[in-house]
Write a protein that holds these residues in place. Structure first.
Motif, PDB file in Angstrom:
ATOM      1  N   ARG A 179     -19.949  33.538  42.212  1.00 45.33           N
ATOM      2  CA  ARG A 179     -21.327  33.959  41.911  1.00 45.33           C
ATOM      3  C   ARG A 179     -22.097  34.286  43.183  1.00 45.33           C
ATOM      4  N   PHE A 180     -21.973  33.432  44.209  1.00 45.58           N
ATOM      5  CA  PHE A 180     -22.704  33.710  45.444  1.00 45.58           C
ATOM      6  C   PHE A 180     -22.240  35.028  46.049  1.00 45.58           C
ATOM      7  N   ASN A 181     -20.942  35.232  46.100  1.00 50.48           N
ATOM      8  CA  ASN A 181     -20.428  36.440  46.733  1.00 50.48           C
ATOM      9  C   ASN A 181     -20.826  37.699  45.964  1.00 50.48           C
ATOM     10  N   THR A 182     -20.948  37.584  44.658  1.00 43.16           N
ATOM     11  CA  THR A 182     -21.392  38.721  43.858  1.00 43.16           C
ATOM     12  C   THR A 182     -22.880  38.985  44.035  1.00 43.16           C
ATOM     13  N   LEU A 183     -23.669  37.927  44.044  1.00 45.94           N
ATOM     14  CA  LEU A 183     -25.125  38.077  44.038  1.00 45.94           C
ATOM     15  C   LEU A 183     -25.743  38.200  45.421  1.00 45.94           C
ATOM     16  N   PHE A 184     -25.197  37.452  46.415  1.00 45.54           N
ATOM     17  CA  PHE A 184     -25.942  37.275  47.656  1.00 45.54           C
ATOM     18  C   PHE A 184     -25.161  37.475  48.950  1.00 45.54           C
ATOM     19  N   ALA A 185     -23.860  37.687  48.900  1.00 48.90           N
ATOM     20  CA  ALA A 185     -23.093  37.764  50.148  1.00 48.90           C
ATOM     21  C   ALA A 185     -23.573  38.899  51.048  1.00 48.90           C
ATOM     22  N   GLN A 186     -23.894  40.037  50.465  1.00 44.66           N
ATOM     23  CA  GLN A 186     -24.337  41.171  51.274  1.00 44.66           C
ATOM     24  C   GLN A 186     -25.636  40.827  52.004  1.00 44.66           C
ATOM     25  N   GLU A 187     -26.572  40.215  51.293  1.00 43.84           N
ATOM     26  CA  GLU A 187     -27.856  39.868  51.916  1.00 43.84           C
ATOM     27  C   GLU A 187     -27.689  38.761  52.956  1.00 43.84           C
ATOM     28  N   ALA A 188     -26.796  37.811  52.693  1.00 46.09           N
ATOM     29  CA  ALA A 188     -26.575  36.714  53.642  1.00 46.09           C
ATOM     30  C   ALA A 188     -25.768  37.161  54.856  1.00 46.09           C
ATOM     31  N   GLY A 189     -25.051  38.267  54.730  1.00 46.15           N
ATOM     32  CA  GLY A 189     -24.241  38.759  55.826  1.00 46.15           C
ATOM     33  C   GLY A 189     -22.897  38.085  55.938  1.00 46.15           C
ATOM     34  N   MET A 190     -22.492  37.352  54.908  1.00 47.01           N
ATOM     35  CA  MET A 190     -21.190  36.684  54.932  1.00 47.01           C
ATOM     36  C   MET A 190     -20.811  36.222  53.542  1.00 47.01           C
ATOM     37  N   GLN A 191     -19.508  35.995  53.366  1.00 48.99           N
ATOM     38  CA  GLN A 191     -18.984  35.454  52.130  1.00 48.99           C
ATOM     39  C   GLN A 191     -19.101  33.921  52.145  1.00 48.99           C
ATOM     40  N   ALA A 192     -19.225  33.354  50.975  1.00 53.22           N
ATOM     41  CA  ALA A 192     -19.264  31.894  50.866  1.00 53.22           C
ATOM     42  C   ALA A 192     -17.852  31.324  50.954  1.00 53.22           C
ATOM     43  N   GLU A 193     -17.750  30.146  51.581  1.00 57.64           N
ATOM     44  CA  GLU A 193     -16.508  29.385  51.626  1.00 57.64           C
ATOM     45  C   GLU A 193     -16.681  28.121  50.780  1.00 57.64           C
ATOM     46  N   LEU A 194     -15.571  27.436  50.539  1.00 67.05           N
ATOM     47  CA  LEU A 194     -15.617  26.224  49.727  1.00 67.05           C
ATOM     48  C   LEU A 194     -15.766  24.981  50.601  1.00 67.05           C
ATOM     49  N   ALA A 195     -16.575  24.045  50.156  1.00 67.44           N
ATOM     50  CA  ALA A 195     -16.675  22.708  50.759  1.00 67.44           C
ATOM     51  C   ALA A 195     -16.961  21.740  49.624  1.00 67.44           C
ATOM     52  N   ARG A 196     -16.291  20.632  49.621  1.00 62.86           N
ATOM     53  CA  ARG A 196     -16.492  19.675  48.527  1.00 62.86           C
ATOM     54  C   ARG A 196     -17.908  19.099  48.561  1.00 62.86           C
ATOM     55  N   ASP A 197     -18.358  18.666  47.391  1.00 71.20           N
ATOM     56  CA  ASP A 197     -19.704  18.112  47.263  1.00 71.20           C
ATOM     57  C   ASP A 197     -19.876  16.924  48.204  1.00 71.20           C
ATOM     58  N   PRO A 198     -20.959  16.900  49.002  1.00 76.37           N
ATOM     59  CA  PRO A 198     -21.148  15.779  49.925  1.00 76.37           C
ATOM     60  C   PRO A 198     -21.321  14.430  49.245  1.00 76.37           C
ATOM     61  N   GLY A 199     -21.634  14.421  47.955  1.00 71.68           N
ATOM     62  CA  GLY A 199     -21.737  13.159  47.234  1.00 71.68           C
ATOM     63  C   GLY A 199     -20.430  12.380  47.218  1.00 71.68           C
ATOM     64  N   LEU A 200     -19.316  13.077  47.441  1.00 71.15           N
ATOM     65  CA  LEU A 200     -18.018  12.393  47.490  1.00 71.15           C
ATOM     66  C   LEU A 200     -17.922  11.434  48.667  1.00 71.15           C
ATOM     67  N   LEU A 201     -18.813  11.557  49.633  1.00 69.52           N
ATOM     68  CA  LEU A 201     -18.794  10.685  50.808  1.00 69.52           C
ATOM     69  C   LEU A 201     -19.498   9.356  50.559  1.00 69.52           C
ATOM     70  N   VAL A 202     -20.021   9.138  49.364  1.00 70.53           N
ATOM     71  CA  VAL A 202     -20.853   7.950  49.132  1.00 70.53           C
ATOM     72  C   VAL A 202     -20.097   6.661  49.430  1.00 70.53           C
ATOM     73  N   SER A 203     -18.808   6.594  49.106  1.00 63.15           N
ATOM     74  CA  SER A 203     -18.060   5.359  49.350  1.00 63.15           C
ATOM     75  C   SER A 203     -17.825   5.120  50.838  1.00 63.15           C
ATOM     76  N   ARG A 204     -18.051   6.137  51.658  1.00 61.57           N
ATOM     77  CA  ARG A 204     -17.938   5.990  53.111  1.00 61.57           C
ATOM     78  C   ARG A 204     -19.138   5.231  53.678  1.00 61.57           C
ATOM     79  N   TYR A 205     -20.256   5.280  52.961  1.00 56.07           N
ATOM     80  CA  TYR A 205     -21.505   4.726  53.490  1.00 56.07           C
ATOM     81  C   TYR A 205     -22.117   3.617  52.648  1.00 56.07           C
ATOM     82  N   VAL A 206     -21.649   3.418  51.423  1.00 54.06           N
ATOM     83  CA  VAL A 206     -22.184   2.374  50.549  1.00 54.06           C
ATOM     84  C   VAL A 206     -21.051   1.421  50.189  1.00 54.06           C
ATOM     85  N   SER A 207     -21.282   0.132  50.407  1.00 57.16           N
ATOM     86  CA  SER A 207     -20.256  -0.874  50.110  1.00 57.16           C
ATOM     87  C   SER A 207     -20.168  -1.082  48.601  1.00 57.16           C
ATOM     88  N   PRO A 208     -18.949  -1.114  48.047  1.00 56.20           N
ATOM     89  CA  PRO A 208     -18.811  -1.297  46.603  1.00 56.20           C
ATOM     90  C   PRO A 208     -19.046  -2.736  46.175  1.00 56.20           C
TER      91      PRO A 208
END
Length: 397
Positions: A179-208
Motif C-alpha cells: 500500500r505504501f509503495n502504491t500510494l506514497f513511494a514516489q512522493e517519499a522518494g523511496m520504496q518501503a522496506e519491512l521491519a517487525r513491529d517494535p512492540g515485539l521488543l516488550v519482553s526485552r524491557y519488561v520483566s515477566p
C-alpha cells in the motif's frame, strides 16, 4: 552527529487510552536509548497532544456509534471544522513545542498511515511540514498502512512527504508495504522496506510475571470498535453471547479466566456491561483486571498460559513473552501479524460456531514452549531490534 548526541522525536499515539499504542511506543524508545540516543531528548510526541496515560473520554463509544452510522463523506464533512480547530489550538502548538532542540523526527510505530475521517492524514501532514520547515531528517518506522484512503487524504500526506527530507521508510507487514509503495513511494522518494513491529521488543524491557498455570487471558473488545475499524458487522448482543460461551467452556475445563481490555473506553464500557454475566457464566474461575499503563498490561499478559483477543498489541506482547495466542479476526493487520509469526491457523471470527475451536486451543496450551518455538521467537525479537540501528544510521546520514 553521533548516536549518543541524537535527540529524536517519535510522533505516534503513545498516550492513547489503548495501552497497546503505549506499549509499542515505549518499546521503540527503549531500543533507541539502548543504542545510545539521548535519554532526555529522545521521546514520543503524541499526535493528539496527550501527555500522560489516562482512561479517555467515557463518551467515546457513543461518538463512535454515531459516526459509524454516517456515510464516510458525511462523517468527513461533519468532522472537518472540529479537527481544524483542534489543529490550530492544540495539536500544532504541541508539535512545535516538542520539536525544539530535536535532531530528527520518526513517524512510528503503530497503524499511523490510515485514513478514517482524515484524522491521521491531517496530523501526519502537519508533523511532516513542521519537520521540513526546520530541515530535520525524517524516518517512517514500523508503521501499518491501511487501505481505503480518500483522495483528499492521499493528496494531503503525499504533498507533505514530498516536501520532507525522508531518509528511511519501514512498515510492519507485506500488505502495508504494498500500500505504501502504491500510494506514497514516489512522493517519499523511496520504496518501503519491512521491519517487525517494535512492540515485539516488550519482553526485552519488561520483566515477566511468573505463571501460576491454567490461566486464560480473555481480551474483550467492543462490537462498536470492531464495526468502526473493520468490515465485520458485529453486534453487541451476539458478541456478548460469544464471550459467555467461551467463559463457560474454559471454566468447564478447569481453567481460570482473566478478562481485561487494552484500555480503550468503548471496550471498558462493553466489559463493564457484561462483566456480571461473564462472572456468572464462569463462577469462581473468573476475575477481571484493569491495567493502567503499558507495563501493567505487558506484565498481565506475561502471566497468562494462553491469550484470546482481538487487539493486535495484546497478541504481539503475548508472542514476545512466549504466551500462546488465539487471535479473533477483525482487522487485516491482525491477520498480517499472525501470518508473520507462523500462526495463521490460530485465528477465527468471534461468531457462532467458532467457540469450540477457541476452547479446544485454550485447553492445549498449558505446556512449556518447545526449544524450536523458543528459538524462533528469539529470532523474531532480534529481527525487531536490528532495524532500529539501521534507522539511526539513516538519520545520521
Amino acid at each position: 552527529m553521533t548516536h549518543d548526541a541524537m535527540r529524536i522525536r517519535l510522533f505516534n499515539v503513545k498516550y492513547s487510552p489503548n495501552l497497546g499504542d503505549g506499549l509499542l511506543s515505549e518499546s521503540l524508545e527503549n531500543a533507541l536509548w539502548e543504542l545510545g540516543c539521548s535519554p532526555s531528548g529522545t521521546y514520543s510526541v503524541d499526535l493528539a497532544a496527550r501527555s500522560s496515560y489516562g482512561p479517555g473520554g467515557a463518551s467515546r463509544g457513543a461518538l463512535l456509534r454515531f459516526l459509524t452510522g454516517l456515510p464516510p463523506a458525511v462523517r468527513r464533512t461533519a468532522l472537518r471544522l472540529p479537527m481544524a480547530a483542534l489543529m490550530h489550538r492544540r495539536w500544532r502548538p504541541h508539535y512545535e513545542r516538542h520539536l525544539d532542540s530535536a535532531d530528527a523526527v520518526v513517524l512510528g510505530g503503530g497503524n499511523l498511515f490510515s485514513d478514517i475521517d482524515l484524522n491521521f492524514p491531517s496530523k501526519l501532514a502537519q508533523a511532516l511540514s513542521l519537520a521540513a520547515a526546520r530541515q530535520l531528517p525524517v524516518a517512517i518506522y514500523g508503521v501499518g498502512v491501511s487501505g481505503d484512503w480518500s483522495e483528499t487524504g492521499i493528496r494531503m500526506v503525499g504533498k507533505a512527504l514530498s516536501g520532507a527530507s525522508i531518509r528511511r521508510v519501514t512498515v510492519r507487514d507485506e500488505p502495508s508495504r504494498e500500500r505504501f509503495n502504491t500510494l506514497f513511494a514516489q512522493e517519499a522518494g523511496m520504496q518501503a522496506e519491512l521491519a517487525r513491529d517494535p512492540g515485539l521488543l516488550v519482553s526485552r524491557y519488561v520483566s515477566p510475571v511468573e505463571r501460576t498455570g491454567g490461566t486464560v487471558g480473555l481480551g474483550v473488545t467492543s462490537a462498536i470498535a470492531v464495526r468502526y475499524h473493520s468490515s465485520y458487522d458485529a453486534g453487541d448482543d451476539a458478541l456478548a453471547e460469544w464471550y459467555l460461551a467461551i467463559c463457560r467452556g474454559i471454566a468447564g475445563s478447569g481453567q481460570k479466566i482473566v478478562a481485561f481490555t487494552n484500555g480503550s473506553p468503548e471496550d471498558e464500557s462493553f466489559l463493564n456491561a457484561i462483566d456480571g454475566r461473564l462472572a456468572a457464566a464462569a463462577g469462581v474461575s473468573y476475575s477481571r483486571r484493569r491495567p493502567t499503563t503499558p507495563t501493567e498490561l505487558a506484565r498481565l499478559i506475561s502471566s497468562f498460559d494462553c491469550l484470546v483477543a482481538h487487539r493486535m498489541h495484546a497478541l504481539i506482547a503475548a508472542y514476545s513473552f512466549g504466551v500462546p495466542s488465539f487471535a479473533l479476526r477483525w482487522d487485516p493487520k491482525v491477520d498480517a501479524f499472525m501470518a508473520s509469526v507462523g500462526a495463521s491457523e490460530q485465528m477465527a471470527v468471534a461468531e457462532p460456531g467458532t467457540e469450540d475451536k477457541v476452547i479446544e486451543f485454550a485447553r492445549r496450551q498449558n505446556i512449556p514452549d518447545t526449544a524450536e518455538a523458543a528459538d524462533a521467537r528469539e529470532r523474531v525479537i532480534a529481527e525487531a531490534f536490528q532495524p532500529v540501528s539501521l534507522l539511526l544510521e539513516a538519520l545520521k546520514r
